[in-house]
Write an enzyme that holds these catalytic residues in place. Structure first.
Site, PDB file in Angstrom:
ATOM      1  N   SER A 169     -12.215 -33.661 -12.803  1.00 18.39           N
ATOM      2  CA  SER A 169     -12.152 -32.321 -12.414  1.00 18.39           C
ATOM      3  C   SER A 169     -12.672 -32.016 -10.924  1.00 18.39           C
ATOM      4  O   SER A 169     -12.151 -32.750 -10.143  1.00 18.39           O
ATOM      5  CB  SER A 169     -12.879 -31.361 -13.396  1.00 18.39           C
ATOM      6  OG  SER A 169     -12.633 -29.910 -13.301  1.00 18.39           O
TER       7      SER A 169
ATOM      8  N   ASP B  59      -3.642 -28.302 -19.664  1.00 18.50           N
ATOM      9  CA  ASP B  59      -4.851 -28.145 -18.876  1.00 18.50           C
ATOM     10  C   ASP B  59      -4.739 -26.652 -18.565  1.00 18.50           C
ATOM     11  O   ASP B  59      -3.888 -26.287 -17.807  1.00 18.50           O
ATOM     12  CB  ASP B  59      -5.014 -28.916 -17.718  1.00 18.50           C
ATOM     13  CG  ASP B  59      -6.160 -28.989 -16.973  1.00 18.50           C
ATOM     14  OD1 ASP B  59      -6.949 -28.076 -17.019  1.00 18.50           O
ATOM     15  OD2 ASP B  59      -6.787 -30.090 -16.598  1.00 18.50           O
TER      16      ASP B  59
ATOM     17  N   HIS C 251      -8.023 -29.934 -20.631  1.00 15.30           N
ATOM     18  CA  HIS C 251      -8.893 -30.334 -19.325  1.00 15.30           C
ATOM     19  C   HIS C 251     -10.110 -31.191 -19.743  1.00 15.30           C
ATOM     20  O   HIS C 251     -10.265 -32.087 -19.020  1.00 15.30           O
ATOM     21  CB  HIS C 251      -9.186 -28.932 -18.712  1.00 15.30           C
ATOM     22  CG  HIS C 251     -10.088 -29.143 -17.292  1.00 15.30           C
ATOM     23  ND1 HIS C 251      -9.505 -29.511 -16.273  1.00 15.30           N
ATOM     24  CD2 HIS C 251     -11.438 -29.217 -17.257  1.00 15.30           C
ATOM     25  CE1 HIS C 251     -10.397 -29.812 -15.304  1.00 15.30           C
ATOM     26  NE2 HIS C 251     -11.600 -29.474 -15.973  1.00 15.30           N
TER      27      HIS C 251
END
Length: 271
Positions: free
Chosen positions: A95, A223, A251
């Protein structure tokens, strides 16, 4: 605790286990190095040296007032890798950590063997005329409001989408949700608030273009935090990139799908 003090006086906490080729893990917003527990245990047992730091303002690092941007995040990592004299390292970012990896590797490629971007913010998230598929500013403003002024409850609720626990048939883990909340609440609300601009508005296009080492991009097609379309865009910019897409992964797949993710990363490292 193991810490280094970077040039502005901020103390950066890190874990450093094992011997062998180093793997450096870069966590996502608003977490800490603890989010890599399953990867740290797996790869140290595979004979690698594993390092995970807490970003400034996150986890056990100093709650610095300033420097909550990708440029400073990567500069802090550069100081850490220099202090530990890491060479031929693999850098793995999830991320926001993926953005941190892209900026770090672009500037410090001589110390890097390979990189992995997981559910990453690269190349840029926010919607604009140049990036019409991006996420609207209003979405990030909602995250800012929840983070800055209702953090405890907002972080509690955020985990459902993060791990895909809001999908029909998903098996939710209260322990995983509690651990996400624990990590988030350890950090500085100011760092988390200002970090939203960092992960949403930083353009990493030129960083990706300049990276020469092999890069593996992993992204779940389900995601709900960083849309899947980011991944093929990132791969298209890389000189030596490879994409693995996972149809139903969320995610937070390094936690929920650790066995698959770890296996694919190990194969890439050994290739």
């Amino acid at each position: 605790m193991s810490t280094i003090k970077v040039k502005d006086g901020t103390e950066i906490y890190f874990k450093d286990w094992g011997t062998g080729q180093p793997i450096v893990f870069h966590h996502g917003w608003p977490l800490s190095g603890d989010d890599w527990d399953t990867q740290m245990m797996f790869f140290v047992n595979q004979g690698y040296r594993v390092i995970a730091h807490d970003r400034r303002g996150h986890g056990r690092s100093s709650q610095a007032s300033e420097g909550h941007n990708i440029e400073t995040y990567a500069a802090d990592v550069a100081e850490l890798t220099a202090a530990l004299d890491l060479k031929d390292a693999i850098h793995i970012g999830h991320s926001t950590g993926g953005g941190e990896v892209a900026r770090y590797v672009a500037k410090n490629g001589d110390r890097v063997a390979k990189a992995v971007l997981i559910s990453a913010i690269t190349p840029i998230m926010i919607q604009s005329e140049q990036n019409p598929e991006g996420v609207p500013l209003a979405v990030f403003d909602e995250i800012r409001q929840g983070t800055g002024f209702n953090r405890a409850q907002y972080y509690h609720d955020f985990t459902d989408a993060f791990y895909g626990y809001n999908r029909e048939g998903a098996k939710s883990s209260q322990g995983v949700k509690n651990n996400w909340w624990r990590q988030g609440m350890m950090g500085s609300v100011k760092a988390h608030y200002e970090g939203i601009k960092a992960f949403s508005e930083t353009d990493l296009t030129e960083d990706l273009k300049s990276i020469k080492v092999p890069v593996l991009v992993l992204h779940g097609e389900d995601d709900q935090i960083v849309p899947f379309h980011q991944a093929p865009k990132a791969v298209a910019l890389l000189q030596n990139g490879k994409l693995i897409a996972y149809p139903d992964f969320p995610h937070g797949m390094p936690t929920t799908e650790a066995e698959t993710i770890n296996k694919d990363i190990l194969a890439f490292i050994k290739s």
